[in-house]
Write a protein that holds these residues in place. Sequence first.
Motif, short mmCIF file in Angstrom:
data_model
loop_
_atom_site.label_atom_id
_atom_site.label_comp_id
_atom_site.label_asym_id
_atom_site.label_seq_id
_atom_site.Cartn_x
_atom_site.Cartn_y
_atom_site.Cartn_z
N THR A 75 67.53 -3.75 61.98
CA THR A 75 67.55 -4.21 60.58
C THR A 75 66.20 -3.92 59.92
O THR A 75 65.14 -4.16 60.51
N ILE A 76 66.26 -3.42 58.68
CA ILE A 76 65.06 -3.11 57.91
C ILE A 76 65.07 -3.96 56.63
O ILE A 76 65.68 -3.60 55.62
N PRO A 77 64.40 -5.13 56.65
CA PRO A 77 64.45 -6.03 55.49
C PRO A 77 63.34 -5.80 54.46
O PRO A 77 63.29 -6.49 53.43
N GLY A 78 62.42 -4.86 54.74
CA GLY A 78 61.31 -4.66 53.81
C GLY A 78 60.71 -3.28 53.90
O GLY A 78 61.02 -2.49 54.80
N ALA A 79 59.86 -2.98 52.93
CA ALA A 79 59.16 -1.69 52.89
C ALA A 79 57.69 -1.92 52.57
O ALA A 79 57.34 -2.88 51.86
N ARG A 80 56.84 -1.06 53.12
CA ARG A 80 55.41 -1.08 52.82
C ARG A 80 54.98 0.32 52.41
O ARG A 80 55.30 1.29 53.09
N LEU A 81 54.27 0.40 51.29
CA LEU A 81 53.79 1.67 50.78
C LEU A 81 52.28 1.68 50.83
O LEU A 81 51.62 0.76 50.29
#
Length: 369
Positions: A75-81
């Motif tokens: 599961t991928i609940p977030g993103a970081r840039l």
Amino acid sequence: MSSASKYDLIVVGGGPAGTAAAIVAGRKGRRVLLLERGRFPRHKVCGEFVSAESLALLKVLLDPRHAALLRDAVTIPGARLFLDSRTLSTVIDPSAASIARLDLDLALWESAESAGVDARQQVSVRSVVGTGPFRVATSAGEFESRAVINASGRWSNLHASAGKAAQPERWIGIKAHFSEPSPNPSVDLYFFDGGYCGVQPVELNAAHSGNGRVNACAMVRANVASTLPDVFARHPALRERSLRWQPLSDPVSTSPLIFRKPQPERDRVLMAGDAAGFVDPFVGDGISLAVRSASLAAECLIPFFAGEISLQHALQRYRESYDQRLAPIFRASSTLRRMLVLPRAIRIPLWFLLTKTPSIARYMVGKTR
């Protein structure tokens, strides 16, 4: 030509787009031939990010025996840039998933076979002739069909002239899997002058061994880097992180990556997935666009196969539906790409605004869905 060589639909390309189209038509009782020049299982240059939109459609497309592929996916609940020494974190709601193409493509291929599709690997398509019916010449002989869907990807001999206009820059894609202890459950995008690299946790066969595996997939200008170590060296935080990694797969690459206006139909052939248009990889919607566009193409052909409308009418329906439902994603992603290459003096204040206003970041992500 014998009746055994005649089909309602021939689909060129056995990736997510091609198999999705074949499954939809096959389940409607149509005689479908699916042709793939490679062999499964295989790694593909792909971030392996599967959006919530993709998950819903894949649940319908996959044969029930492959249900665990989605149920047990990371599961991928977030993103970081990461850009200009700053980090922007945003929530992905509903959560996405990470599924290795090594597993996903094979599961979709087997699901197409279960739908009654005549699926053939290691068959190269040499030409498509006609305007309906079509004659398709391949390394395994010649076949005839009432309609053709081209899902052969960004670059093939079937549309080699598309996008051949002079490109100001040559872009390449590179990907490999690495071991990393306890990777963060997010898709991490590291931007640098000349490209970017995405990193996210992934597992094979939903194994969840606990040892940790990540997918590192980069899009970079050819004159900036040509290997993943070169890519890692372009971003300080990524370079530091990669020092802990050990390779788990051989790198795979693809080029050139061509950005152009989507073209859902060419010479009365329906184009799906990357064959219709290549979306900026960092928006994470490539798999979603592949299965959505291909399913839509097949659905538009069903009334034609039933004798209710002409092929021309089916093509028109597909073009209009594609422009309404999918083309806006390409426009939004192009806008984001232009923002990322703005001069540093403009980019930094804009980046600061996004870090202080999460709602704007979430809105921008939503526009690419």
